[in-house]
Design a protein around this motif. Structure first.
Motif, mmCIF file in Angstrom:
data_model
loop_
_atom_site.group_PDB
_atom_site.id
_atom_site.type_symbol
_atom_site.label_atom_id
_atom_site.label_comp_id
_atom_site.label_asym_id
_atom_site.label_seq_id
_atom_site.Cartn_x
_atom_site.Cartn_y
_atom_site.Cartn_z
ATOM 1 N N PHE A 147 10.529 80.273 43.109
ATOM 2 C CA PHE A 147 9.076 80.287 42.975
ATOM 3 C C PHE A 147 8.489 79.996 44.356
ATOM 4 C CE2 PHE A 147 10.714 76.090 42.155
ATOM 5 C CZ PHE A 147 9.886 75.256 42.889
ATOM 6 N N ALA A 148 7.168 80.026 44.448
ATOM 7 C CA ALA A 148 6.515 79.883 45.749
ATOM 8 C C ALA A 148 5.515 78.736 45.738
ATOM 9 C CB ALA A 148 5.819 81.184 46.143
ATOM 10 N N MET A 149 5.469 78.020 46.865
ATOM 11 C CA MET A 149 4.458 77.007 47.136
ATOM 12 C C MET A 149 3.725 77.422 48.404
ATOM 13 S SD MET A 149 5.078 74.613 44.729
ATOM 14 C CE MET A 149 4.200 73.159 45.330
ATOM 15 N N ALA A 150 2.468 77.012 48.515
ATOM 16 C CA ALA A 150 1.712 77.317 49.728
ATOM 17 C C ALA A 150 0.650 76.250 49.937
ATOM 18 C CB ALA A 150 1.055 78.691 49.630
ATOM 19 N N ASP A 151 0.551 75.737 51.157
ATOM 20 C CA ASP A 151 -0.412 74.681 51.487
ATOM 21 C C ASP A 151 -0.311 73.519 50.499
ATOM 22 O OD1 ASP A 151 -1.234 76.334 53.512
ATOM 23 O OD2 ASP A 151 -3.101 76.944 52.558
ATOM 24 N N GLY A 152 0.914 73.248 50.042
ATOM 25 C CA GLY A 152 1.136 72.131 49.136
ATOM 26 C C GLY A 152 0.866 72.424 47.674
ATOM 27 N N GLU A 153 0.460 73.659 47.350
ATOM 28 C CA GLU A 153 0.115 74.012 45.973
ATOM 29 C C GLU A 153 1.089 75.062 45.446
ATOM 30 O OE1 GLU A 153 -2.391 72.398 44.491
ATOM 31 O OE2 GLU A 153 -2.869 71.346 46.354
ATOM 32 N N GLU A 154 1.410 74.977 44.158
ATOM 33 C CA GLU A 154 2.239 76.012 43.543
ATOM 34 C C GLU A 154 1.391 77.257 43.320
ATOM 35 O OE1 GLU A 154 5.390 76.597 39.811
ATOM 36 O OE2 GLU A 154 4.558 74.611 40.280
ATOM 37 N N ILE A 155 1.860 78.415 43.804
ATOM 38 C CA ILE A 155 1.039 79.624 43.723
ATOM 39 C C ILE A 155 1.634 80.690 42.814
ATOM 40 C CG2 ILE A 155 -0.016 79.253 45.976
ATOM 41 C CD1 ILE A 155 1.863 81.459 47.072
ATOM 42 N N GLY A 156 2.852 80.506 42.296
ATOM 43 C CA GLY A 156 3.430 81.478 41.391
ATOM 44 C C GLY A 156 4.886 81.748 41.688
ATOM 45 N N ASP A 157 5.361 82.900 41.271
ATOM 46 C CA ASP A 157 6.765 83.258 41.407
ATOM 47 C C ASP A 157 6.918 84.481 42.316
ATOM 48 O OD1 ASP A 157 7.562 81.276 39.522
ATOM 49 O OD2 ASP A 157 6.969 82.613 37.887
ATOM 50 N N VAL A 158 8.148 84.739 42.721
ATOM 51 C CA VAL A 158 8.454 85.990 43.402
ATOM 52 C C VAL A 158 8.568 87.099 42.323
ATOM 53 C CG1 VAL A 158 9.616 84.801 45.278
ATOM 54 C CG2 VAL A 158 10.958 85.534 43.312
ATOM 55 N N PRO A 159 8.414 88.369 42.688
ATOM 56 C CA PRO A 159 8.206 88.880 44.045
ATOM 57 C C PRO A 159 6.774 88.667 44.532
ATOM 58 C CG PRO A 159 8.175 90.683 42.485
ATOM 59 C CD PRO A 159 8.550 89.463 41.703
ATOM 60 N N LEU A 160 6.653 88.545 45.841
ATOM 61 C CA LEU A 160 5.348 88.410 46.451
ATOM 62 C C LEU A 160 5.348 89.078 47.818
ATOM 63 C CD1 LEU A 160 5.706 85.978 48.757
ATOM 64 C CD2 LEU A 160 5.611 84.539 46.722
ATOM 65 N N THR A 161 4.147 89.382 48.288
ATOM 66 C CA THR A 161 3.950 90.000 49.595
ATOM 67 C C THR A 161 3.005 89.129 50.403
ATOM 68 O OG1 THR A 161 4.293 92.250 48.762
ATOM 69 C CG2 THR A 161 3.066 92.025 50.822
ATOM 70 N N VAL A 162 3.373 88.862 51.652
ATOM 71 C CA VAL A 162 2.552 88.052 52.552
ATOM 72 C C VAL A 162 2.158 88.914 53.747
ATOM 73 C CG1 VAL A 162 2.374 85.874 53.805
ATOM 74 C CG2 VAL A 162 3.953 86.056 51.860
ATOM 75 N N VAL A 163 0.853 88.982 54.001
ATOM 76 C CA VAL A 163 0.335 89.817 55.091
ATOM 77 C C VAL A 163 -0.578 88.981 55.972
ATOM 78 C CG1 VAL A 163 -1.013 91.870 55.689
ATOM 79 C CG2 VAL A 163 0.454 91.887 53.657
ATOM 80 N N ALA A 164 -0.432 89.098 57.290
ATOM 81 C CA ALA A 164 -1.321 88.426 58.226
ATOM 82 C C ALA A 164 -2.661 89.144 58.263
ATOM 83 C CB ALA A 164 -0.700 88.406 59.625
ATOM 84 N N ARG A 165 -3.747 88.381 58.099
ATOM 85 C CA ARG A 165 -5.089 88.943 58.132
ATOM 86 C C ARG A 165 -5.878 88.281 59.262
ATOM 87 N NH1 ARG A 165 -4.264 93.555 55.516
ATOM 88 N NH2 ARG A 165 -3.785 93.291 53.292
ATOM 89 N N PRO A 166 -6.011 88.953 60.394
ATOM 90 C CA PRO A 166 -6.718 88.352 61.538
ATOM 91 C C PRO A 166 -8.189 88.082 61.232
ATOM 92 C CG PRO A 166 -5.386 90.234 62.218
ATOM 93 C CD PRO A 166 -5.418 90.254 60.715
ATOM 94 N N GLY A 167 -8.683 86.958 61.777
ATOM 95 C CA GLY A 167 -10.092 86.633 61.684
ATOM 96 C C GLY A 167 -10.623 86.517 60.286
ATOM 97 N N ALA A 168 -9.821 85.981 59.357
ATOM 98 C CA ALA A 168 -10.202 85.980 57.944
ATOM 99 C C ALA A 168 -11.236 84.922 57.593
ATOM 100 C CB ALA A 168 -8.951 85.800 57.077
ATOM 101 N N VAL A 169 -11.303 83.840 58.367
ATOM 102 C CA VAL A 169 -12.258 82.778 58.042
ATOM 103 C C VAL A 169 -12.827 82.209 59.338
ATOM 104 C CG1 VAL A 169 -10.611 80.825 58.036
ATOM 105 C CG2 VAL A 169 -12.592 80.773 56.512
ATOM 106 N N ASN A 170 -14.078 81.744 59.274
ATOM 107 C CA ASN A 170 -14.767 81.225 60.449
ATOM 108 C C ASN A 170 -14.646 79.706 60.485
ATOM 109 O OD1 ASN A 170 -15.889 83.776 61.332
ATOM 110 N ND2 ASN A 170 -17.204 83.668 59.520
ATOM 111 N N LEU A 171 -13.728 79.233 61.327
ATOM 112 C CA LEU A 171 -13.434 77.802 61.408
ATOM 113 C C LEU A 171 -14.229 77.168 62.531
ATOM 114 C CD1 LEU A 171 -11.581 75.539 60.236
ATOM 115 C CD2 LEU A 171 -9.995 76.059 62.093
ATOM 116 N N VAL A 172 -14.805 76.009 62.237
ATOM 117 C CA VAL A 172 -15.537 75.240 63.230
ATOM 118 C C VAL A 172 -14.645 74.122 63.768
ATOM 119 C CG1 VAL A 172 -17.496 73.682 63.588
ATOM 120 C CG2 VAL A 172 -17.747 75.697 62.134
ATOM 121 N N GLY A 173 -14.662 73.936 65.083
ATOM 122 C CA GLY A 173 -14.040 72.736 65.629
ATOM 123 C C GLY A 173 -12.793 72.920 66.451
#
Length: 297
Positions: free
Chosen positions: A269-295
């Motif tokens: 199964f899969a975890m992400a950022d400390g949270e359980e997100i589901g099972d495989v199979p899964l696909t992970v894709v890099a998405r540039p500039g997805a969120v506007n972070l301050v700081g």
């Protein structure tokens, strides 16, 4: 322009609750009116973020105050919007803040937020057999041994802060066997047995373990760390190197970079950022500039 402070009062054993009045005062001094939402549950936080994301006002900002769980919610609701995300790290692990280089001290974090400098950063987009069919990830998608440790840590009745993950990591080795993976890295298919395959947008997980130590949130790529099948004794001996970010130097560790990783395998199964997100199979894709972070410095 609106500013909303979203606080998990329980974060850091009540640390967020104690610091919230001071943080609110600093934000109001800088931005004027600040709407404060003290979350009472995961669902309450989700609802508040969903309402803000639906407005998507130019120049609006959301400041989340809590641990990695609150950050994960913020990323998932604000990705793809114009809203600015500020983070006041006040949990026990704060892996996302460490990964991207945000200050660990609350006063320094507030100074960065007040400066209001925005940096569009990458996120990992996960699809497939995950809850809801889709999620955004700031740090690491874990499968294998690391996912088991993360899940067990989340279900501990008594926790010891960042040390909890390390303690469970030791105990979980007793009955762990390597997992059989079927993966594709930018279209290159392979099968292998491994202790874990970690896919990082950022580099940290488990309260400070640097599993993808060279990961960057502005390079448009994912970092992949494969710990190949080794004896439990070998992995146990080298676990401390995860905190130092030096495990990748070992000959049983493989590191890659890619824009897309497809993961499948047996009994995982899969975890992400400390949270359980589901099972495989899964696909992970890099998405540039997805969120506007301050700081970011």
């Amino acid at each position: 322009m609106t500013t909303r402070l979203l606080v998990n009062p329980a974060a850091g054993g009540g640390r967020a609750h104690r610091l919230e009045p001071w943080v609110t005062a600093r934000l109001r001094s800088a931005f004027g009116d600040v709407d404060v939402v003290r979350t009472t549950s995961f669902q309450h936080a989700e609802q508040a973020l969903a309402e803000l994301a639906a407005c998507d006002g130019e120049g609006d900002r959301v400041v989340v105050m809590g641990g990695d769980g609150m950050v994960h919610l913020g990323l998932n609701h604000l990705a793809g919007t114009r809203i600015r995300l500020g983070i006041v790290p006040s949990g026990t692990g704060n892996d996302f803040a460490s990964s991207v280089g945000l200050p660990s001290r609350v006063d320094e974090a507030i100074k960065r937020i007040v400066a209001d400098q925005v940096t569009p950063i990458d996120l990992a987009e996960v699809t497939g057999n995950v809850y809801g069919g889709h999620c955004w990830v700031g740090c690491v998608v874990s499968t294998g041994y690391d996912a088991i440790v993360n899940r067990r840590t989340n279900h501990m009745t008594t926790k010891f802060g960042p040390l909890s993950y390390g303690w469970v990591a030791l105990s979980a080795l007793a009955d762990f066997s390597p997992k059989h993976y079927r993966i594709s890295v930018d279209g290159q298919y392979r099968e292998l047995d491994a202790m874990l395959i970690a896919i990082g947008n950022g580099g940290h997980f488990g309260g400070g373990m640097r599993v993808c130590p060279t990961a960057s949130v502005v390079d448009g790529l994912l970092d992949i760390t494969i710990i190949h099948a080794v004896s439990r004794r070998t992995l146990l001996g080298y676990l401390p190197l995860l905190y130092a970010g030096k495990l990748s130097r070992m000959d049983f560790v493989e590191t890659l970079r890619a824009q897309r990783v497809d993961v499948d395998g047996d009994d995982m199964f899969a975890m992400a950022d400390g949270e359980e997100i589901g099972d495989v199979p899964l696909t992970v894709v890099a998405r540039p500039g997805a969120v506007n972070l301050v700081g970011l410095a």
